[in-house]
Design a protein around this motif. Structure first.
Motif, PDB file in Angstrom:
ATOM      1  N   GLU A  56      -7.120  61.725  59.441  1.00  0.00           N
ATOM      2  CA  GLU A  56      -7.749  61.090  60.598  1.00  0.00           C
ATOM      3  C   GLU A  56      -7.278  59.655  60.799  1.00  0.00           C
ATOM      4  N   LYS A  57      -6.628  59.091  59.805  1.00  0.00           N
ATOM      5  CA  LYS A  57      -6.093  57.732  59.926  1.00  0.00           C
ATOM      6  C   LYS A  57      -4.677  57.837  60.476  1.00  0.00           C
ATOM      7  N   PRO A  58      -4.396  57.222  61.635  1.00  0.00           N
ATOM      8  CA  PRO A  58      -3.064  57.356  62.238  1.00  0.00           C
ATOM      9  C   PRO A  58      -1.919  56.965  61.316  1.00  0.00           C
ATOM     10  N   GLU A  59      -2.148  56.024  60.402  1.00  0.00           N
ATOM     11  CA  GLU A  59      -1.048  55.614  59.515  1.00  0.00           C
ATOM     12  C   GLU A  59      -0.670  56.715  58.524  1.00  0.00           C
ATOM     13  N   ASN A  60      -1.483  57.761  58.425  1.00  0.00           N
ATOM     14  CA  ASN A  60      -1.173  58.882  57.536  1.00  0.00           C
ATOM     15  C   ASN A  60      -0.449  60.014  58.249  1.00  0.00           C
ATOM     16  N   LEU A  61      -0.130  59.817  59.534  1.00  0.00           N
ATOM     17  CA  LEU A  61       0.550  60.869  60.293  1.00  0.00           C
ATOM     18  C   LEU A  61       1.856  61.275  59.630  1.00  0.00           C
ATOM     19  N   HIS A  62       2.606  60.304  59.106  1.00  0.00           N
ATOM     20  CA  HIS A  62       3.887  60.636  58.475  1.00  0.00           C
ATOM     21  C   HIS A  62       3.694  61.553  57.274  1.00  0.00           C
ATOM     22  N   ASP A  63       2.623  61.350  56.499  1.00  0.00           N
ATOM     23  CA  ASP A  63       2.364  62.226  55.348  1.00  0.00           C
ATOM     24  C   ASP A  63       2.009  63.640  55.798  1.00  0.00           C
ATOM     25  N   VAL A  64       1.215  63.736  56.855  1.00  0.00           N
ATOM     26  CA  VAL A  64       0.809  65.036  57.390  1.00  0.00           C
ATOM     27  C   VAL A  64       2.034  65.787  57.905  1.00  0.00           C
ATOM     28  N   VAL A  65       2.885  65.098  58.661  1.00  0.00           N
ATOM     29  CA  VAL A  65       4.082  65.727  59.219  1.00  0.00           C
ATOM     30  C   VAL A  65       5.040  66.134  58.102  1.00  0.00           C
ATOM     31  N   ARG A 103       9.686  61.666  65.111  1.00  0.00           N
ATOM     32  CA  ARG A 103       9.719  60.307  65.673  1.00  0.00           C
ATOM     33  C   ARG A 103       8.327  59.684  65.675  1.00  0.00           C
ATOM     34  N   CYS A 104       7.321  60.466  66.051  1.00  0.00           N
ATOM     35  CA  CYS A 104       5.946  59.952  66.063  1.00  0.00           C
ATOM     36  C   CYS A 104       5.533  59.527  64.658  1.00  0.00           C
TER      37      CYS A 104
END
Length: 115
Positions: free
Chosen positions: A46-55, A82-83
């Motif tokens: 839920e934290k946007p800065e963790n998007l790279h880990d999720v992807v 890219r996101c």
């Protein structure tokens, strides 16, 4: 014009293509979207800065074939990567624009996974 603006436009274009039937997601793209959507709905995701880990985790599960020409035109995988790369720095991810991009990624993932 910022990088997050470019990403927002790319996500909007993909969503419009999906809605218009100009992009029919391949099974591997739907699987990738499903993994990302689930990951983004966890407490850590839920934290946007963790998007790279999720992807990164989603690509690890689905495999690199999701970005090959035989599976897709590559737009979905490339835009997702890219996101994740742009939102990796917390200062960017925690900006209003970063939150908007993360929300767009989640919304599009849900749309793609449902196809």
């Amino acid at each position: 014009m910022t990088t997050t603006d470019d990403l927002q436009r790319a996500l909007t274009a993909l969503s419009e293509d999906l809605t218009a039937g100009q992009w029919i997601p391949h099974r591997s793209e739907r699987e990738l979207a499903s993994h990302i959507a689930i990951g983004l709905q966890t407490p850590a995701g839920e934290k946007p800065e963790n998007l790279h880990d999720v992807v990164r985790a989603a690509f690890h599960v689905v495999g690199p074939n999701v970005a090959t020409p035989s599976m897709t035109n590559g737009c979905w995988a490339a835009t997702t990567l890219r996101c994740a790369a742009v939102l990796e720095p917390a200062r960017v991810a925690n900006s209003d624009e970063g939150h908007l991009v993360a929300a767009q990624v989640l919304n599009l993932c849900v749309e793609v996974a449902a196809r």
